[in-house]
Design an enzyme around this catalytic site. Structure first.
Site, PDB file in Angstrom:
ATOM      1  N   THR A   1    -114.083  14.570 -54.325  1.00 19.07           N
ATOM      2  CA  THR A   1    -113.495  15.804 -54.883  1.00 19.07           C
ATOM      3  C   THR A   1    -112.005  15.809 -54.540  1.00 19.07           C
ATOM      4  OG1 THR A   1    -114.247  17.043 -52.939  1.00 19.07           O
ATOM      5  CG2 THR A   1    -115.608  17.180 -54.918  1.00 19.07           C
TER       6      THR A   1
ATOM      7  N   LYS B   1    -118.021  11.187 -48.772  1.00 14.20           N
ATOM      8  CA  LYS B   1    -116.909  11.955 -49.344  1.00 14.20           C
ATOM      9  C   LYS B   1    -116.710  13.190 -48.469  1.00 14.20           C
ATOM     10  CE  LYS B   1    -116.906  15.152 -51.669  1.00 14.20           C
ATOM     11  NZ  LYS B   1    -116.757  16.630 -51.516  1.00 14.20           N
TER      12      LYS B   1
ATOM     13  N   THR C   1    -117.538  19.753 -48.448  1.00  8.24           N
ATOM     14  CA  THR C   1    -118.955  19.529 -48.417  1.00  8.24           C
ATOM     15  C   THR C   1    -119.232  18.056 -48.237  1.00  8.24           C
ATOM     16  OG1 THR C   1    -118.917  19.360 -50.803  1.00  8.24           O
ATOM     17  CG2 THR C   1    -119.442  21.484 -49.855  1.00  8.24           C
TER      18      THR C   1
ATOM     19  N   GLU D   1    -107.345  16.943 -45.485  1.00  8.15           N
ATOM     20  CA  GLU D   1    -106.290  17.493 -46.340  1.00  8.15           C
ATOM     21  C   GLU D   1    -105.009  17.713 -45.571  1.00  8.15           C
ATOM     22  OE1 GLU D   1    -108.997  19.848 -49.537  1.00  8.15           O
ATOM     23  OE2 GLU D   1    -108.411  20.786 -47.655  1.00  8.15           O
TER      24      GLU D   1
ATOM     25  N   ASN E   1    -104.876  24.437 -49.503  1.00 10.66           N
ATOM     26  CA  ASN E   1    -105.950  25.423 -49.482  1.00 10.66           C
ATOM     27  C   ASN E   1    -105.559  26.761 -50.073  1.00 10.66           C
ATOM     28  OD1 ASN E   1    -108.487  24.366 -48.349  1.00 10.66           O
ATOM     29  ND2 ASN E   1    -107.048  23.611 -46.821  1.00 10.66           N
TER      30      ASN E   1
ATOM     31  N   THR F   1    -106.062  27.313 -58.134  1.00  6.73           N
ATOM     32  CA  THR F   1    -105.108  27.627 -59.196  1.00  6.73           C
ATOM     33  C   THR F   1    -104.710  26.383 -59.966  1.00  6.73           C
ATOM     34  OG1 THR F   1    -103.296  27.416 -57.633  1.00  6.73           O
ATOM     35  CG2 THR F   1    -104.222  29.613 -57.985  1.00  6.73           C
TER      36      THR F   1
END
Lengths: 402, 402
Positions: free
Chosen positions: A150, A176, A187, A273, A397, A402
């Site tokens: 993702t 992942k 997740t 991230e 985050n 958006t």
């Protein structure tokens, strides 16, 4: 490691296919089908989150009946907080896989990862399943690692080989997840397979132990997402069945399986991230293992420690603050030492006499290093892996939807 | 409220003085001396962190002996993780206050806030104490609120007045702290005083209850710093002594004291580093109060929820994720409702039928709003206050020491 070898590992008894199902508005594979040969053992661990997703509920129900023959994984939509329609969607996917592969729906484990609270684009999944079943092949691991991504910036795949009684055994895993830093949609999903033969009860223990040594040691803010799952497959294509821990082949196989899990878990943290640092938090001298992990996670999860890591600032006051919070009542702070790699920064609870700021800065400016804490309480040691907390994390985050 | 009235409240039995001690390289008051009249009751709560600072250890020792007559507070240096020298520094400060005021060193409570791990500039403190003792005055609350600031962007002061048996009673409080977002150095400090007369055992209960209803309900990542402290003074200058909760004056005084604590706690959250939103997390329908607070803190502390608040993104998937983590095992998710102010976003565990994204965005774009969670388990309710998690937070904390 040679990527071409990773992309085409030879693992007997498991075939894979990745196809585009257009689950989101993107041009990529986003649906993975895994075929597991008859007679394999399959074990799994799932999220403890009570808002666990519809596919998790269905997968738990199916795996309890045993005799699993297929996995279906989609990226882009978590099918979580979707109520009874979510459940029937997940079951419809299993039924479609069963029809395409000539098995029962209860022999399929469904998995989803992506945004929470939106319904699956069911028809697109149903349409993509038959072509996936047609495309099953043994060399699909590399594409599979990509299909389940993702917000990951790169696929995560690990492999080990070993010999058991003269026979070549492979252990291959994919995962992942963007690590601790997006537990609600990253997740974490992981699938590890071996062609060894392992009795189901032993495999159940092995997946628990391997996850405990790997994915349960990455800094995840204490959060488990709605969809986290880790599956361990022993296809049974090679060798005699390993029945218990005292079997002479057990240790070598368990070591290889654990190494694959650890490598995947570390990859998840490194791909966190916005992460710019990969840090091991090692706690020595604890009374017991649980206490050591508590301290390690308090340090590794602290936003203040994480922002200091990001800034390459060896702000040891934040380290002692986190340690003091982990053990609020009976810690003798005068026995606490802290090392940044080999540089001692805290001695007996205060600044080490020989410590100079430049030494700590040198360590913290590296992309990988270890923070080692000696508690002076006992002989237990534990470690976890964490990453830093960057401006990019907030940006990612704050802007995800958006 | 009229700031001039706040700056010069009339509180009998307490005098204050703020002076510059040059604890850091800044031009401002950074040392506060508080004189408490003879016969007053003084109660306090302190950090639970086992790396608690030297002044906390000394203050705990002194308050246990009772008969407290002075507080000394410095900003700019926490005197934490400073070993035996830190303890002797704190005691030397108390001795200097005692000499200047004609009391015993054990009648002084010392407090420090600032950077961890550096020794106090002791001589500068000792030099500043006698002029502070000369400058004591009843109207020093406003300057005091400024003298104890560190990364705070504004002073925090609150006041209530009430009548007890026809006599005017004042409750005045000041606090400092940048909220949950820098627990290792913000080191929340709060000082609340009333000129009412309250028996010591009752005041001990009142400070616990007031802190529980205020500072213990702001989102602090579960962290308590090395220096956190809250002091409640009843100077005893006015009225008859209130001895027990059944005293007819108790309720009115407790209400005023609690309101001052709550106002100060909310100010700390609103002034949180980088904070752009002030959010109340209200949890209804819990089995018990502890469970309600657990859910509220899990939501209010989640970096994912906080970044969504920052982005004005009503990402309710992150809310259900946090709720599910707080109650991992036995939550019936089908009973969970969530409201953003009056907008219902989750109904029975899934997206509410009438919910539209624009409605949620309208609520989240405000600077203050409430996230209300109905668990459908029982009748207990609790609330906490939190703020968002911004890029500025990371910047501030990554650059604090540079």
């Amino acid at each position: 490691m040679d990527m071409s070898e990773l992309q085409f590992p030879s693992l007997k008894g498991v075939r894979l296919a990745s196809v585009p199902a257009n689950i989101k508005n993107w041009l990529r594979d986003d649906l993975l089908l895994v075929e597991i040969s008859e007679g394999a053992s399959v074990s799994a661990t799932f999220t403890q989150n009570s808002f666990c997703a519809a596919p998790v509920l269905v997968a738990k129900e199916h795996i309890a009946q045993g005799d699993i023959r297929a996995l279906l994984v989609n990226a882009g939509n978590a099918n979580a907080a979707t109520g009874t329609r979510g459940l029937s969607d997940a079951k419809a996917c299993c039924a479609a896989v069963a029809a395409a592969m000539g098995i029962r729906a209860e022999q399929v484990l469904p998995f989803s990862t992506g945004v929470i609270g939106e319904h699956l684009p069911l028809q697109r999944l149903l349409d993509a399943i038959p072509p996936a079943a047609e495309a099953l092949a043994g060399n699909g691991w590399g594409r599979a690692a990509e299909a389940i991504m993702t917000t990951d910036t790169r696929p995560k795949i690990a492999k080990r080989t070993l010999k058991i009684r003269g026979e070549e055994i492979a252990v291959v895993g994919i995962a992942k997840g963007s690590g601790m830093i997006q537990p609600n949609m990253a997740t974490m999903l992981a699938y590890v397979a071996t062609d060894a033969t392992v009795a189901q009860p032993l495999l159940d223990e092995m997946v628990r132990d391997a996850v405990s040594a790997s994915f349960n040691r990455v800094s995840v803010d204490g959060d488990t997402s709605t969809n986290d799952a880790c599956v361990l497959i022993a296809s049974g294509a090679v060798g005699e069945s390993i029945q218990t821990r005292s079997d002479e082949s057990y240790s070598a196989l368990m070591r290889a399986i654990t190494e694959v899990h650890v490598e995947l878990a570390q990859e998840v943290v490194k791909d966190g991230e916005g992460a710019t640092k990969f840090v091991t938090v090692q706690v020595d001298g604890a009374d017991n293992s649980e206490e050591a992990l508590k301290v390690a996670f308090e340090v590794g999860n602290s936003p203040l420690v994480k922002t200091a890591l990001y800034a390459s600032d060896p702000n040891w006051g934040r380290l002692v603050m986190a340690i003091g919070n982990a053990l609020p009542n009976d810690l003798d702070t005068g026995k606490v030492n802290i090392f940044l790699d080999r540089v001692q920064v805290v001695e007996g609870g205060g600044r080490a006499a020989d410590y100079r700021e430049e030494l700590g800065e040198q360590v913290f400016s590296q992309s990988e290093f270890t923070v080692r804490i000696e508690l002076g309480r006992g002989n237990a040691s534990e470690h976890i892996w964490t990453c830093d907390f960057s401006r990019e994390y907030v940006t990612i985050n704050a802007e995800y939807r958006t």
